[in-house]
Design a protein around this motif. Structure first.
Motif, short mmCIF file in Angstrom:
data_model
loop_
_atom_site.label_atom_id
_atom_site.label_comp_id
_atom_site.label_asym_id
_atom_site.label_seq_id
_atom_site.Cartn_x
_atom_site.Cartn_y
_atom_site.Cartn_z
N GLN A 5 26.85 46.40 16.53
CA GLN A 5 27.07 46.89 17.89
C GLN A 5 28.52 46.72 18.28
O GLN A 5 29.15 45.71 17.98
N ASN A 7 31.26 48.03 21.70
CA ASN A 7 31.38 48.72 22.97
C ASN A 7 32.43 49.82 22.88
O ASN A 7 33.43 49.69 22.19
N ARG A 15 29.95 51.25 30.59
CA ARG A 15 29.10 50.23 29.98
C ARG A 15 28.38 50.76 28.73
O ARG A 15 27.40 50.19 28.30
N ARG A 17 27.23 51.46 25.02
CA ARG A 17 27.25 50.74 23.76
C ARG A 17 27.03 51.72 22.62
O ARG A 17 26.24 52.65 22.73
N GLU A 117 21.89 47.75 28.82
CA GLU A 117 22.62 46.53 28.51
C GLU A 117 21.93 45.75 27.39
O GLU A 117 20.71 45.81 27.21
N ALA A 118 22.72 45.02 26.64
CA ALA A 118 22.21 44.26 25.51
C ALA A 118 21.20 43.20 25.92
O ALA A 118 20.30 42.85 25.16
N GLU A 119 21.35 42.68 27.13
CA GLU A 119 20.40 41.67 27.61
C GLU A 119 19.00 42.26 27.80
O GLU A 119 18.00 41.56 27.71
N VAL A 120 18.95 43.55 28.05
CA VAL A 120 17.67 44.22 28.25
C VAL A 120 17.10 44.70 26.92
O VAL A 120 15.91 44.55 26.63
N ASP A 122 18.32 44.63 22.81
CA ASP A 122 19.32 44.33 21.79
C ASP A 122 19.41 45.45 20.77
O ASP A 122 18.67 46.44 20.83
N THR A 126 16.86 48.59 20.22
CA THR A 126 17.37 49.89 20.66
C THR A 126 17.09 50.94 19.61
O THR A 126 16.69 52.07 19.92
#
Length: 279
Positions: A5, A7, A15, A17, A117-120, A122, A126
């Motif tokens: 990953q 950015n 934001r 990714r 977002e990665a917190e939601v 990974d 994904t």
């Protein structure tokens, strides 16, 4: 499968990714396919080499040789991987090792873009979510054509169109749960292999599902249905109003038709019981 990953912020997607992935199974397949085409190209090019070296009526002229070579290159589209030397009376070729190394390094690579977002979600999840889009496409087919047939819409007011679509979505929600519950008597795969799916290995049907497809029978020796044929079968259950005369008196009562073995199995799986409504 390996995922990396990084950015890639832009003004329109600050934001965003990017997830670079490599599927080893796809890489192997692409490598084998390229090697096979390379060998076929070399076989055809070798024929041209022999044609320029034969004693009787050899192939001559750079233009004529070039035409023959061009047909081969245009057929297999791998000219970028070969050094071609065309002379007036000769022709030779060789592989470009550096270009082939670069192509091999790209085998099995693909990139997924996401704003989640990665917190939601990974990187591995994904990729799984992206590859699960086939389930969404299957839902749309069922929603539009197979079972629910949301179109054509005969409503004209916006509120009624929205209500119509909402009811169809609600119907698909119910359909999905009915399929899950009635899995043992449907051609559906009862084993949820998607839970532990690694996102790479092709999902294979379970032995039970393959057995149902082959025998057209369940483990209880009941006929296997598709969802549409099961609904048609259940649709034959009716509530009858019966009027009988006994000793001059008229007696009226209601009775539900006796479910068949398959119908009763479906009702049991749905945890539904039949009863006569009281008046």
């Amino acid at each position: 499968m390996r995922c990396t990953q990084f950015n890639s912020p832009t003004e329109s997607a600050p934001r965003e990714r990017l997830i670079a992935c490599r599927n080893p199974l796809t890489a192997e397949s692409q490598s084998q396919k390229r090697e096979k085409l390379l060998q076929k190209t070399e076989e055809e090019l070798e024929k041209i080499v022999r044609a320029t070296q034969r004693k009787k009526r050899p192939l001559k002229g750079a233009d004529q040789i070039g035409i023959r070579v061009g047909k081969v290159i245009n057929k297999y589209l791998l000219g970028k991987f070969f050094h071609l030397e065309i002379g007036d009376n000769s022709f030779s070729y060789s592989r470009k090792s550096q270009e082939l190394k670069v192509a091999a390094a790209k085998d099995g690579l693909y990139v997924i873009r996401t704003s989640v977002e990665a917190e939601v979600l990974d990187a591995p999840n994904t990729v799984k979510a992206y590859k699960s889009l086939s389930q969404v496409e299957q839902a749309f087919r069922s929603y539009k054509t197979v079972d629910l047939k949301v179109r054509p819409i005969y409503h004209h007011l916006e509120s009624r169109v929205k209500s119509h679509v909402f009811l169809c979505m609600l119907a698909y929600y119910v359909e999905w749960h009915m399929k899950q519950a009635n899995g043992p008597i449907l051609f559906e795969d009862e084993d949820d292999t998607a839970i532990n799916w690694d996102g790479v290995t092709p999902v294979k049907r379970s032995k039970n599902a393959l057995s149902k497809a082959r025998r057209k029978k369940t483990s209880e020796n009941l006929p296997v249905h598709s969802f549409s044929t099961l609904m048609a079968d259940l649709g034959t259950i009716t509530l009858n109003t019966i009027t009988a005369k006994l000793e001059g008196n008229s007696l009226t009562f209601s009775k539900v038709t006796q479910p068949t073995q398959v119908q009763q199995k479906a009702l049991d799986l749905l945890n539904v019981s039949l009863f006569v409504p009281s008046k």
